[in-house]
Scaffold this motif. Sequence first.
Motif, PDB file in Angstrom:
ATOM      1  N   GLU A   9      27.185   7.334  35.402  1.00 24.95           N
ATOM      2  CA  GLU A   9      28.557   7.013  35.061  1.00 24.95           C
ATOM      3  C   GLU A   9      29.494   8.160  35.444  1.00 24.95           C
ATOM      4  OE1 GLU A   9      29.362   3.991  33.122  1.00 24.95           O
ATOM      5  OE2 GLU A   9      27.366   3.551  33.903  1.00 24.95           O
ATOM      6  N   ILE A  10      30.591   7.813  36.095  1.00 22.45           N
ATOM      7  CA  ILE A  10      31.629   8.776  36.431  1.00 22.45           C
ATOM      8  C   ILE A  10      32.915   8.275  35.785  1.00 22.45           C
ATOM      9  CG2 ILE A  10      32.973   9.871  38.263  1.00 22.45           C
ATOM     10  CD1 ILE A  10      29.944   8.301  39.451  1.00 22.45           C
ATOM     11  N   TRP A  11      33.563   9.146  35.037  1.00 20.04           N
ATOM     12  CA  TRP A  11      34.821   8.803  34.386  1.00 20.04           C
ATOM     13  C   TRP A  11      35.932   9.652  34.986  1.00 20.04           C
ATOM     14  CZ3 TRP A  11      35.625   5.213  30.467  1.00 20.04           C
ATOM     15  CH2 TRP A  11      34.477   4.584  29.991  1.00 20.04           C
ATOM     16  N   PHE A  12      37.003   9.010  35.401  1.00 22.13           N
ATOM     17  CA  PHE A  12      38.179   9.702  35.918  1.00 22.13           C
ATOM     18  C   PHE A  12      39.270   9.542  34.874  1.00 22.13           C
ATOM     19  CE2 PHE A  12      41.679   9.480  39.402  1.00 22.13           C
ATOM     20  CZ  PHE A  12      42.090  10.754  39.107  1.00 22.13           C
ATOM     21  N   VAL A  13      39.642  10.641  34.220  1.00 21.61           N
ATOM     22  CA  VAL A  13      40.667  10.636  33.176  1.00 21.61           C
ATOM     23  C   VAL A  13      41.947  11.169  33.802  1.00 21.61           C
ATOM     24  CG1 VAL A  13      41.289  11.427  30.870  1.00 21.61           C
ATOM     25  CG2 VAL A  13      38.878  11.056  31.454  1.00 21.61           C
ATOM     26  N   TYR A  14      42.983  10.340  33.799  1.00 23.26           N
ATOM     27  CA  TYR A  14      44.221  10.654  34.501  1.00 23.26           C
ATOM     28  C   TYR A  14      45.421  10.328  33.625  1.00 23.26           C
ATOM     29  CZ  TYR A  14      44.738   5.646  35.174  1.00 23.26           C
ATOM     30  OH  TYR A  14      44.886   4.310  34.945  1.00 23.26           O
ATOM     31  N   ASP A  15      46.607  10.733  34.097  1.00 26.04           N
ATOM     32  CA  ASP A  15      47.858  10.487  33.388  1.00 26.04           C
ATOM     33  C   ASP A  15      48.482   9.198  33.907  1.00 26.04           C
ATOM     34  OD1 ASP A  15      50.445  10.441  32.358  1.00 26.04           O
ATOM     35  OD2 ASP A  15      50.757  12.588  32.637  1.00 26.04           O
ATOM     36  N   GLY A  16      48.466   8.166  33.096  1.00 24.27           N
ATOM     37  CA  GLY A  16      48.994   6.869  33.495  1.00 24.27           C
ATOM     38  C   GLY A  16      50.495   6.827  33.715  1.00 24.27           C
ATOM     39  N   ASP A  17      51.233   7.847  33.265  1.00 25.22           N
ATOM     40  CA  ASP A  17      52.675   7.904  33.516  1.00 25.22           C
ATOM     41  C   ASP A  17      53.014   8.604  34.826  1.00 25.22           C
ATOM     42  OD1 ASP A  17      53.546   6.431  31.405  1.00 25.22           O
ATOM     43  OD2 ASP A  17      54.294   8.119  30.223  1.00 25.22           O
ATOM     44  N   ALA A  44      47.142   5.864  27.427  1.00 23.67           N
ATOM     45  CA  ALA A  44      46.903   4.539  26.843  1.00 23.67           C
ATOM     46  C   ALA A  44      45.690   4.514  25.920  1.00 23.67           C
ATOM     47  CB  ALA A  44      46.737   3.505  27.956  1.00 23.67           C
ATOM     48  N   ASP A  45      44.745   5.410  26.148  1.00 28.18           N
ATOM     49  CA  ASP A  45      43.482   5.389  25.401  1.00 28.18           C
ATOM     50  C   ASP A  45      43.252   6.693  24.654  1.00 28.18           C
ATOM     51  OD1 ASP A  45      42.620   2.790  26.320  1.00 28.18           O
ATOM     52  OD2 ASP A  45      42.310   3.721  28.271  1.00 28.18           O
ATOM     53  N   ARG A  46      44.256   7.149  23.925  1.00 21.04           N
ATOM     54  CA  ARG A  46      44.208   8.461  23.263  1.00 21.04           C
ATOM     55  C   ARG A  46      43.057   8.611  22.272  1.00 21.04           C
ATOM     56  NH1 ARG A  46      48.677  11.565  23.961  1.00 21.04           N
ATOM     57  NH2 ARG A  46      48.418  12.645  21.999  1.00 21.04           N
ATOM     58  N   ASP A  47      42.571   7.516  21.714  1.00 21.21           N
ATOM     59  CA  ASP A  47      41.495   7.592  20.723  1.00 21.21           C
ATOM     60  C   ASP A  47      40.108   7.363  21.318  1.00 21.21           C
ATOM     61  OD1 ASP A  47      43.266   8.147  18.635  1.00 21.21           O
ATOM     62  OD2 ASP A  47      43.706   6.027  18.345  1.00 21.21           O
ATOM     63  N   HIS A  48      40.027   7.249  22.628  1.00 15.77           N
ATOM     64  CA  HIS A  48      38.742   7.033  23.291  1.00 15.77           C
ATOM     65  C   HIS A  48      37.828   8.236  23.027  1.00 15.77           C
ATOM     66  CE1 HIS A  48      35.833   6.480  26.516  1.00 15.77           C
ATOM     67  NE2 HIS A  48      36.239   5.218  26.582  1.00 15.77           N
ATOM     68  N   PRO A  49      36.539   8.004  22.797  1.00 13.83           N
ATOM     69  CA  PRO A  49      35.617   9.120  22.538  1.00 13.83           C
ATOM     70  C   PRO A  49      35.618  10.188  23.639  1.00 13.83           C
ATOM     71  CG  PRO A  49      34.549   7.032  22.064  1.00 13.83           C
ATOM     72  CD  PRO A  49      35.881   6.699  22.672  1.00 13.83           C
ATOM     73  N   LEU A  50      35.830   9.794  24.880  1.00 13.13           N
ATOM     74  CA  LEU A  50      35.865  10.792  25.947  1.00 13.13           C
ATOM     75  C   LEU A  50      37.100  11.684  25.829  1.00 13.13           C
ATOM     76  CD1 LEU A  50      34.700  12.126  28.421  1.00 13.13           C
ATOM     77  CD2 LEU A  50      35.709  10.285  29.816  1.00 13.13           C
ATOM     78  N   ILE A  51      38.230  11.134  25.432  1.00  8.10           N
ATOM     79  CA  ILE A  51      39.435  11.945  25.214  1.00  8.10           C
ATOM     80  C   ILE A  51      39.160  12.933  24.079  1.00  8.10           C
ATOM     81  CG2 ILE A  51      41.876  11.942  24.573  1.00  8.10           C
ATOM     82  CD1 ILE A  51      41.426  10.695  27.316  1.00  8.10           C
ATOM     83  N   GLN A  52      38.485  12.477  23.045  1.00 12.68           N
ATOM     84  CA  GLN A  52      38.135  13.370  21.934  1.00 12.68           C
ATOM     85  C   GLN A  52      37.193  14.483  22.405  1.00 12.68           C
ATOM     86  OE1 GLN A  52      36.680  10.682  18.917  1.00 12.68           O
ATOM     87  NE2 GLN A  52      38.690   9.731  18.668  1.00 12.68           N
ATOM     88  N   ARG A  53      36.256  14.151  23.281  1.00  9.59           N
ATOM     89  CA  ARG A  53      35.331  15.155  23.824  1.00  9.59           C
ATOM     90  C   ARG A  53      36.091  16.173  24.682  1.00  9.59           C
ATOM     91  NH1 ARG A  53      31.004  13.755  28.374  1.00  9.59           N
ATOM     92  NH2 ARG A  53      30.349  15.882  28.840  1.00  9.59           N
ATOM     93  N   ILE A  54      37.015  15.700  25.497  1.00 10.54           N
ATOM     94  CA  ILE A  54      37.828  16.575  26.341  1.00 10.54           C
ATOM     95  C   ILE A  54      38.651  17.522  25.479  1.00 10.54           C
ATOM     96  CG2 ILE A  54      39.825  16.573  27.907  1.00 10.54           C
ATOM     97  CD1 ILE A  54      38.567  13.917  29.082  1.00 10.54           C
ATOM     98  N   GLY A  58      38.582  21.798  24.711  1.00  6.90           N
ATOM     99  CA  GLY A  58      39.750  22.637  24.961  1.00  6.90           C
ATOM    100  C   GLY A  58      40.398  22.430  26.313  1.00  6.90           C
ATOM    101  N   LEU A  59      40.154  21.263  26.930  1.00 10.69           N
ATOM    102  CA  LEU A  59      40.740  20.974  28.236  1.00 10.69           C
ATOM    103  C   LEU A  59      42.079  20.273  28.054  1.00 10.69           C
ATOM    104  CD1 LEU A  59      37.528  19.738  30.079  1.00 10.69           C
ATOM    105  CD2 LEU A  59      38.510  22.047  30.032  1.00 10.69           C
ATOM    106  N   ARG A  72      28.685  16.852  32.178  1.00  6.74           N
ATOM    107  CA  ARG A  72      29.681  17.869  32.492  1.00  6.74           C
ATOM    108  C   ARG A  72      31.084  17.296  32.557  1.00  6.74           C
ATOM    109  NH1 ARG A  72      28.297  22.105  36.370  1.00  6.74           N
ATOM    110  NH2 ARG A  72      30.307  22.845  35.621  1.00  6.74           N
ATOM    111  N   LEU A  73      32.043  18.141  32.209  1.00  5.47           N
ATOM    112  CA  LEU A  73      33.461  17.827  32.350  1.00  5.47           C
ATOM    113  C   LEU A  73      34.032  18.758  33.411  1.00  5.47           C
ATOM    114  CD1 LEU A  73      34.512  17.611  28.585  1.00  5.47           C
ATOM    115  CD2 LEU A  73      34.053  15.700  30.155  1.00  5.47           C
ATOM    116  N   TYR A  74      34.689  18.188  34.403  1.00  2.95           N
ATOM    117  CA  TYR A  74      35.334  18.961  35.459  1.00  2.95           C
ATOM    118  C   TYR A  74      36.838  18.783  35.304  1.00  2.95           C
ATOM    119  CZ  TYR A  74      30.650  18.787  37.436  1.00  2.95           C
ATOM    120  OH  TYR A  74      29.292  18.880  37.616  1.00  2.95           O
ATOM    121  N   HIS A  75      37.574  19.885  35.285  1.00  5.18           N
ATOM    122  CA  HIS A  75      39.002  19.869  34.975  1.00  5.18           C
ATOM    123  C   HIS A  75      39.796  20.455  36.136  1.00  5.18           C
ATOM    124  CE1 HIS A  75      42.542  21.595  32.651  1.00  5.18           C
ATOM    125  NE2 HIS A  75      42.586  20.310  32.356  1.00  5.18           N
TER     126      HIS A  75
END
Length: 136
Positions: A9-17, A44-54, A58-59, A72-75
């Motif tokens: 699984e690859i997750w791309f967390v981005y700014d929707g605005d 849009a998904d501020r409560d998603h577990p991955l956002i909480q992990r990020i 401290g990212l 791993r988290l890549y920032h």
Amino acid sequence: MLTGQETGEIWFVYDGDCPVCTYAARALRIRESVGALHLLDARADRDHPLIQRITAAGLDLDEGMVIAFGDRLYHGADALQVMALLGSSHGWFNRLNAALFRSPAIARIAYPLMRAGRNLLIRLRGAAPIGNLTAR
């Protein structure tokens, strides 16, 4: 950075605005041999577990996108390079991304400029910061 053993699984967390971030999220294609790509809009998904992990890691999502791959988290610039390394050759965006950002040095030089452009676009749109590291 990448060992060559990662798949899944690859997750791309981005700014929707951010219109550029949204375009990149929609245009990004990952090689099928690597795994499935999931897009996560940090606004849009501020409560998603991955956002909480990020956030727990401290990212700052106002300072850069995140790629979650394996454990791993890549920032920021590291995420940009991972996108280039995992990307397919499908479409002009993916070919350009791979050509430009496979190099860690180029990714580190380019990313602050890209982030400045993103921040300008966000301000012009009147959007507030994501603020994942500030208390809600």
